[in-house]
Every structure is written in structure tokens, then in C-alpha cells.
Design an enzyme around this catalytic site. Structure first.
Site, PDB file in Angstrom:
ATOM      1  CG  ASP A 177      -2.322   0.578   0.821  1.00  0.00           C
ATOM      2  OD1 ASP A 177      -2.355   1.745   0.404  1.00  0.00           O
ATOM      3  OD2 ASP A 177      -3.337  -0.138   0.928  1.00  0.00           O
ATOM      4  CG  HIS A 248      -4.323   2.097  -2.233  1.00  0.00           C
ATOM      5  ND1 HIS A 248      -4.403   2.669  -0.995  1.00  0.00           N
ATOM      6  CD2 HIS A 248      -5.581   2.150  -2.746  1.00  0.00           C
ATOM      7  CE1 HIS A 248      -5.656   3.030  -0.747  1.00  0.00           C
ATOM      8  NE2 HIS A 248      -6.383   2.736  -1.801  1.00  0.00           N
ATOM      9  CG  ASP A 314      -8.282  -0.310  -3.335  1.00  0.00           C
ATOM     10  OD1 ASP A 314      -7.277  -0.756  -3.930  1.00  0.00           O
ATOM     11  OD2 ASP A 314      -8.277   0.009  -2.138  1.00  0.00           O
ATOM     12  CD  GLU A 315     -10.025   3.774  -1.186  1.00  0.00           C
ATOM     13  OE1 GLU A 315     -10.902   4.257  -0.474  1.00  0.00           O
ATOM     14  OE2 GLU A 315      -8.955   3.303  -0.716  1.00  0.00           O
ATOM     15  CB  THR A 457      -3.863  -2.455  10.237  1.00  0.00           C
ATOM     16  OG1 THR A 457      -2.987  -2.289   9.125  1.00  0.00           O
ATOM     17  CG2 THR A 457      -4.332  -3.892  10.316  1.00  0.00           C
ATOM     18  CD  GLU A 458      -6.348   2.616   6.875  1.00  0.00           C
ATOM     19  OE1 GLU A 458      -6.792   1.553   7.381  1.00  0.00           O
ATOM     20  OE2 GLU A 458      -6.680   3.027   5.751  1.00  0.00           O
TER      21      GLU A 458
END
Ligand code: ACM
Length: 541
Positions: A177, A248, A314-315, A457-458
Site C-alpha cells: 500500500d 495505493h 481500488d481508489e 489497520t490504519e
């Protein structure tokens, strides 16, 4: 002691019990030796009973355990019979026998989860009964994000054990990421030399003004990965690795600046990201990038035997592509309409590449935008809509809508959850989650491979916080994924809670730091801590 989680299809309880003793034998037939080895090891650790190897099923002699295949059962189906002949577990495959062995461990009581015998006289008994059981879904997944916060190998192995205890069978390993690259790639050493460490970490909540000024990092060597995959396989769990592209990807770009949009920004100044959210730094859609990632995926295919390889998708923020003359030229050359189609082209490239190597691509539901690559499967995370569209178009789907099964989200309303983000999702909400939306026809519903809970897990800075967010909700999720539950409103949550009372003792024996059951939490009513939102703050996603 039949408070099983996940609940089985049927239990018929008899009278009497099988007592395991120092003389009990364990017989494992052809193809079930691995299950036998696992069962003997865990029960020996917990009970101190040697469970010597029986040479024939009849050796079990009324106080032993027999394991064997029964070809008339479905692949993960099992039957467990405890009667005056002893305990017999039969499965349609070794996986079915393994799930039956997990049930046997639950039947023996919470102490069967200990790593050392208690050293006091006690009996180990299995009530006489017959259990017939099979899973509802073939994909019963847990995703763990080890990029935002690294989980050392030992912790990963432990989560695989916990998954197995809940009959979950797909471990989606989110390895890369913006904030970290966690897998050794031999031909690109800087991915881990540079990409696996960040200088500091945002403290808690995304809106927090504070950073913890401490380097954070770590990665798995290829040997570590081989061990993790083998450990999972012994537990009949498939590891699906994720390399997230083309968004990411800031950690990769920090390691290899030529992967970024160098005509828009000076990528040589980038470092592994120290913030939460979505980085604008995405991969450049160049041939160089494609060749680089083919190299990454080549090493990945050697390490992971899974049918599916997850490519993220994603994103992906497209602003750099809009501003990049090189990206715009690529859109022109390929005759594409826009940046969404450019992303679809990028993902489509890896779909063909993986398909040519006998694998299948899976990605987050954004891969639907700009055209879904043929043969690709979708992890439906932004609600059900992506999964419904994909299933209707004949693509396979894993349902993991963030509104229900994002376990980073708060478990109760109010300020008292540690770093309470996003939707409130209680244990009961998860228990009432339905993976197959009612609007699908039965043919379309056949494309729902199953369901998965996602642990981002941020806000989980250490393994203890991962336990807190994951349990007990993963126990409810496991029942949703395995058991043939009725429609959400008709599910008997009170009965689930009654069985959870026993299951918490199993989790205690396993050393799981779950969120305490409903009721006042020990730290409630203390003044707010920096970084926590006030009640009424909109969800932080
Ligand atoms: C996701 O939560 N960005 C898949």
C-alpha cells in the site's frame, strides 16, 4: 458442550460419552494423515495424552479417534459420530475431515485450546452425538492489511490458527500500500530496502494532528512467505496475495521513482507515505511499469499456489493521469475514452497475463469502472452494488461490503471505542449480515463465491488492537459464512450469544484480546483523548 461456533447443520445428541485416556489411539486413513498430525499435536499440547497412532480404524477401540474420507460427502462436508465405538470423523476430502477435527476440539472444551496441560487430574470427554455439517460458502475469508501496520510472521501464523478454529478458509493478504511494501521481491530489492519502512506514523484517527515520530516497518522474506503458505495449507486455508495497483502504490514509487508520473511530479522526492487516506501518487501507465509488475507477479506466482491473485484496483486517484502528457498520449494511442478506461486497460493487461499462466485475477469493485476484464472476479466492498453488477454480468464475486464487514469500523456508538471510525457495526449487526442480496436470481447468486471480513489497520497500531477489532465480530462473521442461517431478521442472536459465552472461554484459552462483551467498558467516561472524534462527527471514510 455442544455450544459450537459456527453452528453445524445438525446435531443429534445421545447419552454417554467417549473418554480419551492415555491408551486412546488416533487412526488417520489415507489422505488424512496431515489432519491426524495436526490433531495429535494440538491435543497432545492441551491434554498431555499421547494419542498413539492406530494402525486400523478398529484400533480406536471405543476410546479413540478415527479419521477417514467418505466419497459420498461434499468436498468440505463432514460427519462426526461419537458413540460406544469411539469418535469417527469422516469428510468428503481432507478439508472436510479437518473442519470436523475443529468441531471435535470445540466439543472437548475450552481447555483443549491450551498450549500446555494444566497438570491436574481431569477427564477429556466427547458426548455421544452425531453431527452432520457442511459450509454454506466456499470462500470464507479474512483480509489482513499488513501494509499500514506490519504484523510480524508469528502473528500471521496465529491469525491462521484462529481462522482455522472458525472454519474460515481464505486468507487475503494485503501486502502493499502507500504506507509500506511487505514482501521481498528478489529482482527489485529496493521495494523492501526502501519501501518497507516509513519515518513516522499518523497517530490514531485520520483527522488527528499528531504523528508518532518513530520509524515503522518490516517485511516478509520469500522464505517467510513459503512458511506462511505451507502453514495455511496444513490448515486448509488458501492464501490469496494482494499487490495493489495502480493506486495505493506510493511505497513502490518511493523505491523506484520511474514507476510514477514523472512528467507531473518529481517522484525522486517521494518517501513511503506517513499519512492516512488515499495518496495521489499512482503508477504511470507505461510499458516500463507493466514490465516491472510482471516481474513482481512472476515471483508471486512461484510463492502462492492460489487460483486467484488479487491486484487491488481500488481508489486509484486519476488526477496525475489527467495532467500527465504521457498518460494522455497513451489514452490516445489505445483509443480509450478516458482515465477510467485507462485503469481498465491496466487491469485488463494483468488479467490476460494471469489467465495465460493458469491463474485468475480478482480486484476491488472499482475494476468494474471502464469495463471489467473477462474472467476477472470482484471483491465487492463499496456496498453490494458492485457485486450485484458483476454477478449479473457473469463474474464471480466475494461479498465484503464495508457497511457490514469492515472490522476497523467502530463496534459501538459513542466516543469510547479506541479511535472509533466510520460505521457503527456491533456484534449483532455482523451476525445479521447477509452476503447474498435478495435482488439476485439463483443463477446470479451462484456467482457469489462467498464472503470476507476485512481488517484494515490504519488505526490498529499493534497486534493487540487487531485482536480487539477482529474479535468477537469475526466469530459472528464465521457463522454467517459457514452456517445455513435464516434471513437476517429471523436469526436467533440470543442463541448465538448463549454459545458465545462458551466461545469467549475458547478465545481466552487462545489468548485473544477480544473486545469485552456488551456492558460498560472499563475505560468509559474518561475525558476525551486527542484524535478521537466527538459524537456526531460524520464517518471518517
Ligand atoms: C478498500 O477498502 N479501499 C478496498
Amino acid at each position: 458442550m455442544t455450544e459450537l461456533i459456527p453452528g453445524p447443520r445438525s446435531v443429534v445428541v445421545g447419552s454417554g460419552e467417549v473418554r480419551l485416556t492415555a491408551h486412546s489411539q488416533l487412526y488417520a486413513g489415507t489422505a488424512t494423515e496431515g489432519v491426524g498430525r495436526w490433531l495429535r499435536t494440538v491435543l497432545w499440547q492441551a491434554t498431555g495424552l499421547p494419542l498413539r497412532e492406530g494402525r486400523e480404524l478398529d484400533d480406536t477401540d471405543g476410546d479413540g479417534i478415527g479419521l477417514q474420507l467418505d466419497a459420498s460427502l461434499g468436498p468440505e462436508e463432514y460427519r462426526l459420530v461419537s458413540d460406544r465405538n469411539g469418535v469417527l470423523i469422516e469428510g468428503g476430502s481432507a478439508a472436510g475431515v479437518f473442519w470436523g477435527a475443529q468441531t471435535l476440539r470445540q466439543l472437548l472444551g475450552p481447555d483443549a485450546y491450551r498450549r500446555a496441560p494444566l497438570g491436574r487430574e481431569r477427564t477429556w470427554a466427547v458426548p455421544h452425538l452425531t453431527i452432520e455439517d457442511a459450509p454454506r460458502f466456499r470462500w470464507r475469508g479474512l483480509m489482513l492489511d499488513v501494509a499500514r501496520h506490519f504484523m510480524p510472521k508469528e502473528g500471521v501464523l496465529r491469525h491462521l490458527d484462529l481462522m482455522a478454529a472458525h472454519k474460515l478458509n481464505v486468507f487475503h493478504f494485503h501486502l502493499t500500500d502507500d504506507q509500506g511494501w511487505r514482501i521481498e521481491i528478489k529482482r527489485y530489492p529496493r521495494l523492501t530496502e526502501v519501501g518497507s519502512w516509513r519515518a513516522r506514523t499518523k497517530f490514531g484517527h485520520r483527522a488527528s494532528p499528531l504523528w508518532e515520530e518513530k520509524p515503522h516497518g518490516g517485511f516478509y522474506t520469500q522464505d517467510d512467505i513459503r512458511e506462511i503458505v505451507a502453514y495455511a495449507a496444513e490448515r486448509h486455508i488458501t492464501v490469496v496475495p494482494e499487490i495493489d495497483v495502480p493506486g495505493h502504490s506510493q511505497a513502490a514509487i518511493a523505491a523506484y521513482p520511474e514507476l510514477g508520473n514523472t512528467d507531473v511530479i518529481d517522484t525522486t522526492t517521494l518517501s513511503v507515505w506517513d499519512n492516512w487516506g488515499i495518496s495521489a501518487n499512482v503508477l504511470a501507465p507505461t510499458d516500463n511499469t507493466l514490465r516491472f509488475y510482471e516481474g513482481v507477479f512472476e515471483e508471486l506466482l512461484d510463492l502462492f499456489p492460489a487460483e486467484f491473485i488479487h491486484v487491488g484496483g481500488d481508489e486509484c486517484l486519476k488526477d496525475q493521469w489527467r495532467r500527465s502528457p504521457a498518460a494522455q498520449a497513451r489514452i490516445g494511442e489505445l483509443g480509450l475514452a478516458d482515465e477510467d478506461e485507462l485503469q481498465a486497460w491496466f487491469i485488463g493487461h494483468f488479467d490476460k497475463w494471469l489467465t495465460a499462466r493458469g491463474r485468475r485475477l480478482i480486484g476491488w469493485d472499482e475494476i468494474l469502472e471502464g469495463g471489467l476484464a473477462e474472467g476477472a472476479a470482484v471483491s465487492s466492498w463499496r456496498g453490494y452494488a458492485g457485486g450485484v453488477a458483476a454477478a449479473r454480468a457473469g463474474h464471480d464475486v466475494v461479498m465484503c461490503p464495508e457497511q457490514y464487514v469492515y472490522l476497523d469500523h467502530r463496534q459501538a456508538a459513542g466516543e469510547d471505542e479506541p479511535v472509533p471510525i466510520a460505521h457503527v457495526r456491533t456484534l449483532e449487526d455482523v451476525y445479521r449480515f447477509e452476503p447474498v442480496p435478495p435482488e439476485l436470481t439463483s443463477d446470479e447468486a451462484g456467482h457469489v463465491l462467498g464472503t470476507q471480513a476485512n481488517v484494515w489497520t490504519e488505526v490498529m497500531e499493534d497486534p493487540a488492537r487487531v485482536d480487539y477489532q477482529t474479535y468477537p465480530r469475526l466469530s459472528a462473521f464465521a457463522e454467517v459464512a459457514w452456517s445455513a442461517l435464516p434471513a437476517p431478521a429471523e436469526r436467533d442472536f440470543a442463541d448465538f450469544e448463549r454459545r458465545m459465552a462458551v466461545h469467549y472461554r475458547r478465545l481466552d484459552a487462545l489468548g485473544v484480546g477480544y473486545r469485552p462483551p456488551a456492558g460498560p467498558l472499563p475505560w468509559q467516561k474518561r475525558p476525551g483523548v486527542l484524535g478521537r472524534p466527538k459524537e456526531g462527527t460524520p464517518p471518517n471514510r
